[in-house]
Scaffold this motif. Structure first.
Motif, PDB file in Angstrom:
ATOM      1  N   LEU A  17      52.773  25.090   1.886  1.00  0.00           N
ATOM      2  CA  LEU A  17      51.786  24.022   1.969  1.00  0.00           C
ATOM      3  C   LEU A  17      51.927  23.247   3.274  1.00  0.00           C
ATOM      4  CD1 LEU A  17      49.491  22.936   0.258  1.00  0.00           C
ATOM      5  CD2 LEU A  17      51.111  21.378  -0.841  1.00  0.00           C
ATOM      6  N   TYR A  18      53.160  22.975   3.670  1.00  0.00           N
ATOM      7  CA  TYR A  18      53.383  22.264   4.933  1.00  0.00           C
ATOM      8  C   TYR A  18      52.842  23.079   6.111  1.00  0.00           C
ATOM      9  CZ  TYR A  18      55.694  20.200   8.959  1.00  0.00           C
ATOM     10  OH  TYR A  18      55.944  19.636  10.188  1.00  0.00           O
ATOM     11  N   HIS A  19      53.148  24.367   6.138  1.00  0.00           N
ATOM     12  CA  HIS A  19      52.698  25.225   7.234  1.00  0.00           C
ATOM     13  C   HIS A  19      51.171  25.300   7.289  1.00  0.00           C
ATOM     14  CE1 HIS A  19      56.299  26.955   9.062  1.00  0.00           C
ATOM     15  NE2 HIS A  19      56.839  26.997   7.866  1.00  0.00           N
ATOM     16  N   VAL A  93      45.906  17.911  -9.756  1.00  0.00           N
ATOM     17  CA  VAL A  93      46.664  19.150  -9.582  1.00  0.00           C
ATOM     18  C   VAL A  93      46.106  19.908  -8.382  1.00  0.00           C
ATOM     19  CG1 VAL A  93      47.322  21.351 -10.632  1.00  0.00           C
ATOM     20  CG2 VAL A  93      47.134  19.296 -12.049  1.00  0.00           C
ATOM     21  N   PHE A  94      47.018  20.432  -7.571  1.00  0.00           N
ATOM     22  CA  PHE A  94      46.680  21.240  -6.396  1.00  0.00           C
ATOM     23  C   PHE A  94      47.532  22.505  -6.507  1.00  0.00           C
ATOM     24  CE2 PHE A  94      46.424  22.301  -1.873  1.00  0.00           C
ATOM     25  CZ  PHE A  94      45.158  21.861  -1.514  1.00  0.00           C
ATOM     26  N   TYR A  95      47.083  23.433  -7.364  1.00  0.00           N
ATOM     27  CA  TYR A  95      47.900  24.584  -7.756  1.00  0.00           C
ATOM     28  C   TYR A  95      47.544  25.825  -6.944  1.00  0.00           C
ATOM     29  CZ  TYR A  95      49.475  28.454 -10.805  1.00  0.00           C
ATOM     30  OH  TYR A  95      50.041  29.604 -11.300  1.00  0.00           O
ATOM     31  N   PRO A  96      48.446  26.281  -6.064  1.00  0.00           N
ATOM     32  CA  PRO A  96      48.202  27.522  -5.317  1.00  0.00           C
ATOM     33  C   PRO A  96      48.543  28.733  -6.181  1.00  0.00           C
ATOM     34  CG  PRO A  96      50.254  26.517  -4.594  1.00  0.00           C
ATOM     35  CD  PRO A  96      49.698  25.635  -5.672  1.00  0.00           C
ATOM     36  N   GLN A 108      55.040  33.828  10.177  1.00  0.00           N
ATOM     37  CA  GLN A 108      53.659  33.360  10.315  1.00  0.00           C
ATOM     38  C   GLN A 108      52.713  34.123   9.393  1.00  0.00           C
ATOM     39  OE1 GLN A 108      52.944  30.555  12.320  1.00  0.00           O
ATOM     40  NE2 GLN A 108      55.161  30.574  12.192  1.00  0.00           N
ATOM     41  N   TYR A 109      53.198  34.402   8.190  1.00  0.00           N
ATOM     42  CA  TYR A 109      52.383  35.094   7.191  1.00  0.00           C
ATOM     43  C   TYR A 109      51.769  34.055   6.262  1.00  0.00           C
ATOM     44  CZ  TYR A 109      51.224  38.001   3.137  1.00  0.00           C
ATOM     45  OH  TYR A 109      50.573  38.616   2.092  1.00  0.00           O
ATOM     46  N   PHE A 110      50.452  33.839   6.381  1.00  0.00           N
ATOM     47  CA  PHE A 110      49.767  32.847   5.565  1.00  0.00           C
ATOM     48  C   PHE A 110      48.673  33.544   4.753  1.00  0.00           C
ATOM     49  CE2 PHE A 110      51.080  30.581   9.477  1.00  0.00           C
ATOM     50  CZ  PHE A 110      52.010  29.734   8.915  1.00  0.00           C
ATOM     51  N   PRO A 111      48.979  33.986   3.548  1.00  0.00           N
ATOM     52  CA  PRO A 111      47.980  34.716   2.765  1.00  0.00           C
ATOM     53  C   PRO A 111      46.838  33.812   2.317  1.00  0.00           C
ATOM     54  CG  PRO A 111      49.881  34.178   1.405  1.00  0.00           C
ATOM     55  CD  PRO A 111      50.232  33.765   2.807  1.00  0.00           C
ATOM     56  N   GLU A 112      45.683  34.415   2.080  1.00  0.00           N
ATOM     57  CA  GLU A 112      44.565  33.680   1.493  1.00  0.00           C
ATOM     58  C   GLU A 112      44.940  33.354   0.049  1.00  0.00           C
ATOM     59  OE1 GLU A 112      40.830  31.848   1.136  1.00  0.00           O
ATOM     60  OE2 GLU A 112      41.953  32.503   2.885  1.00  0.00           O
ATOM     61  N   VAL A 113      45.014  32.076  -0.261  1.00  0.00           N
ATOM     62  CA  VAL A 113      45.542  31.644  -1.553  1.00  0.00           C
ATOM     63  C   VAL A 113      44.455  30.950  -2.373  1.00  0.00           C
ATOM     64  CG1 VAL A 113      47.230  30.158  -2.700  1.00  0.00           C
ATOM     65  CG2 VAL A 113      47.864  31.378  -0.616  1.00  0.00           C
ATOM     66  N   SER A 130      37.859  18.863  -1.642  1.00  0.00           N
ATOM     67  CA  SER A 130      37.566  18.887  -0.210  1.00  0.00           C
ATOM     68  C   SER A 130      38.776  19.362   0.584  1.00  0.00           C
ATOM     69  CB  SER A 130      37.147  17.490   0.254  1.00  0.00           C
ATOM     70  OG  SER A 130      36.907  17.472   1.646  1.00  0.00           O
ATOM     71  N   LEU A 131      39.953  18.863   0.227  1.00  0.00           N
ATOM     72  CA  LEU A 131      41.181  19.307   0.896  1.00  0.00           C
ATOM     73  C   LEU A 131      41.406  20.795   0.661  1.00  0.00           C
ATOM     74  CD1 LEU A 131      43.812  18.653   2.441  1.00  0.00           C
ATOM     75  CD2 LEU A 131      44.856  18.102   0.222  1.00  0.00           C
ATOM     76  N   ALA A 132      41.192  21.237  -0.568  1.00  0.00           N
ATOM     77  CA  ALA A 132      41.402  22.645  -0.902  1.00  0.00           C
ATOM     78  C   ALA A 132      40.485  23.552  -0.086  1.00  0.00           C
ATOM     79  CB  ALA A 132      41.172  22.865  -2.395  1.00  0.00           C
ATOM     80  N   HIS A 133      39.243  23.134   0.118  1.00  0.00           N
ATOM     81  CA  HIS A 133      38.290  23.958   0.863  1.00  0.00           C
ATOM     82  C   HIS A 133      38.660  24.074   2.347  1.00  0.00           C
ATOM     83  CE1 HIS A 133      35.297  25.103  -2.088  1.00  0.00           C
ATOM     84  NE2 HIS A 133      35.282  23.878  -2.573  1.00  0.00           N
ATOM     85  N   THR A 134      39.445  23.139   2.858  1.00  0.00           N
ATOM     86  CA  THR A 134      39.905  23.277   4.246  1.00  0.00           C
ATOM     87  C   THR A 134      41.012  24.315   4.362  1.00  0.00           C
ATOM     88  OG1 THR A 134      41.626  21.561   4.091  1.00  0.00           O
ATOM     89  CG2 THR A 134      39.399  20.839   4.670  1.00  0.00           C
ATOM     90  N   VAL A 135      41.635  24.643   3.235  1.00  0.00           N
ATOM     91  CA  VAL A 135      42.770  25.571   3.218  1.00  0.00           C
ATOM     92  C   VAL A 135      42.354  26.963   2.767  1.00  0.00           C
ATOM     93  CG1 VAL A 135      45.008  26.034   2.126  1.00  0.00           C
ATOM     94  CG2 VAL A 135      44.417  23.706   2.820  1.00  0.00           C
ATOM     95  N   SER A 136      41.412  27.037   1.834  1.00  0.00           N
ATOM     96  CA  SER A 136      41.090  28.315   1.203  1.00  0.00           C
ATOM     97  C   SER A 136      39.598  28.436   0.922  1.00  0.00           C
ATOM     98  CB  SER A 136      41.875  28.451  -0.107  1.00  0.00           C
ATOM     99  OG  SER A 136      41.495  29.610  -0.820  1.00  0.00           O
ATOM    100  N   ASP A 137      39.108  29.668   0.945  1.00  0.00           N
ATOM    101  CA  ASP A 137      37.724  29.940   0.558  1.00  0.00           C
ATOM    102  C   ASP A 137      37.609  30.191  -0.940  1.00  0.00           C
ATOM    103  OD1 ASP A 137      36.740  29.753   3.158  1.00  0.00           O
ATOM    104  OD2 ASP A 137      37.212  31.852   3.585  1.00  0.00           O
ATOM    105  N   ALA A 138      38.755  30.271  -1.613  1.00  0.00           N
ATOM    106  CA  ALA A 138      38.775  30.537  -3.056  1.00  0.00           C
ATOM    107  C   ALA A 138      39.306  29.303  -3.780  1.00  0.00           C
ATOM    108  CB  ALA A 138      39.644  31.753  -3.361  1.00  0.00           C
TER     109      ALA A 138
END
Length: 245
Positions: A17-19, A93-96, A108-113, A130-138
Motif C-alpha cells: 500500500l505504501y509503495h 474498509v480498504f481491502y486489497p 518493483q512488482y505492483f500487480p493490479e489489485v 475515490s482513493l481506490a480508483h486512483t490505485v486500481s481499475d477493479a
C-alpha cells in the motif's frame, strides 16, 4: 483528495500500500508509513489512517492510538468495519484482494489489485472509493458479510492451491524432476477457468472415475497425510461430477 495518509503496519499489505500510494499520489499527497510496533512515530495530522496489521492485533494497536482520528480504514478481509468505531467518527474498509509478497515489491512488482470498499457513511464511502480508483481499475463496494465470504473463497482459491503446489513440488523433488515442468500446466489450468466454469474444466483420473489409477497414485505416496488429501479431493471431484449428471 487526502493531503496526508498514514499507513500503520509494515507487513506485506502495508508495504504494498505504501509503495502503490506513493507511486500514484505523491507528491500531492504525503504518504507516511509507521510500524505497528512503534506508534511513537505516528502523527496526528493525517486525513486518513489505514491499518494493515494482523487480525488478532487490531484491538491492541487501536488502543494505543493517542488521539481521535478524523478517518480510519482497515485492510482485513474478515473483520467488520465497526472495530474502528470507538476511535473515529468516519471509518471503513480498504481491502486489497490479492496475494502480496513484500520480497516482490522490492523488484518493483505492483500487480493490479481488486479493492473492496466499505464505509460507515456516504461521505466516507465515496472518499475511500475515490482513493481506490486512483490505485486500481477493479473496485468493488462490498459489505462485511460479502467480504467475509470472499475471504473464505480466497483461502480455497489461493492459499489451499499454493499448499497443493508445494505438495506437488515435494512429490517431484523425490524423483529429481524440476518443479518448473508444471508451469505450463498450471498456466493452462488458470487460463481455462477464465473462459469455462471450473466444474466444466475439471479433468483427471477422478473426473473419469478411473479407480485403478487413483489406487496406484495413493500407493505411490509415502505420507499418510498426502494419501488422505488425495482421497478426499478425488471423492469431492466424483461427487461434484455426479451432481451435474
Amino acid at each position: 483528495m487526502f493531503s496526508k495518509i498514514a499507513i500503520i503496519g509494515s507487513g506485506n499489505v502495508g508495504c504494498w500500500l505504501y509503495h502503490v500510494l506513493t507511486q500514484k499520489l505523491a507528491p500531492q499527497t504525503v504518504i507516511e508509513s509507521v510500524p505497528a510496533r512503534d506508534l511513537s512515530r505516528l502523527t496526528s495530522d493525517a486525513d486518513l489512517y489505514i491499518f494493515t496489521v494482523k487480525d488478532d492485533f487490531y484491538e491492541e494497536v487501536l488502543q494505543k492510538i493517542p488521539f481521535r482520528m478524523p478517518m480510519a480504514a482497515h485492510t482485513s478481509g474478515s473483520l467488520p468495519q465497526e472495530i474502528l468505531a470507538p476511535y473515529t467518527q468516519n471509518y471503513g474498509v480498504f481491502y486489497p484482494f490479492q496475494t502480496i509478497s513484500k520480497s516482490l515489491l522490492e523488484q518493483q512488482y505492483f500487480p493490479e489489485v481488486p479493492l473492496c470498499i466499505e464505509g460507515n457513511n456516504e461521505q466516507t464511502t465515496q472518499q475511500l472509493l475515490s482513493l481506490a480508483h486512483t490505485v486500481s481499475d477493479a473496485v468493488y463496494p462490498m459489505n462485511s458479510e460479502q467480504r467475509q465470504q470472499l475471504h473464505l473463497a480466497a483461502v480455497f482459491a489461493s492459499n489451499f492451491s499454493n499448499a497443493l503446489f508445494n505438495m506437488a513440488k515435494k512429490i517431484l523433488g523425490g524423483s529429481g524432476i524440476p518443479f518448473e515442468i508444471l508451469y505450463s500446466l498450471i498456466d493452462q489450468t488458470v487460463a481455462k477457468i477464465k473462459v469455462m466454469c471450473p466444474a466444466d474444466a475439471q479433468t483427471g483420473p477422478a473426473q473419469r472415475e478411473d479407480h485403478s489409477i487413483m489406487q496406484k497414485h495413493v500407493a505411490q505416496l509415502d505420507e499418510e497425510q498426502l494419501k488422505k488429501i488425495y482421497q478426499l479431493m478425488s471423492e469431492y471431484i466424483i461427487e461434484q461430477k455426479k451432481k451435474k449428471e
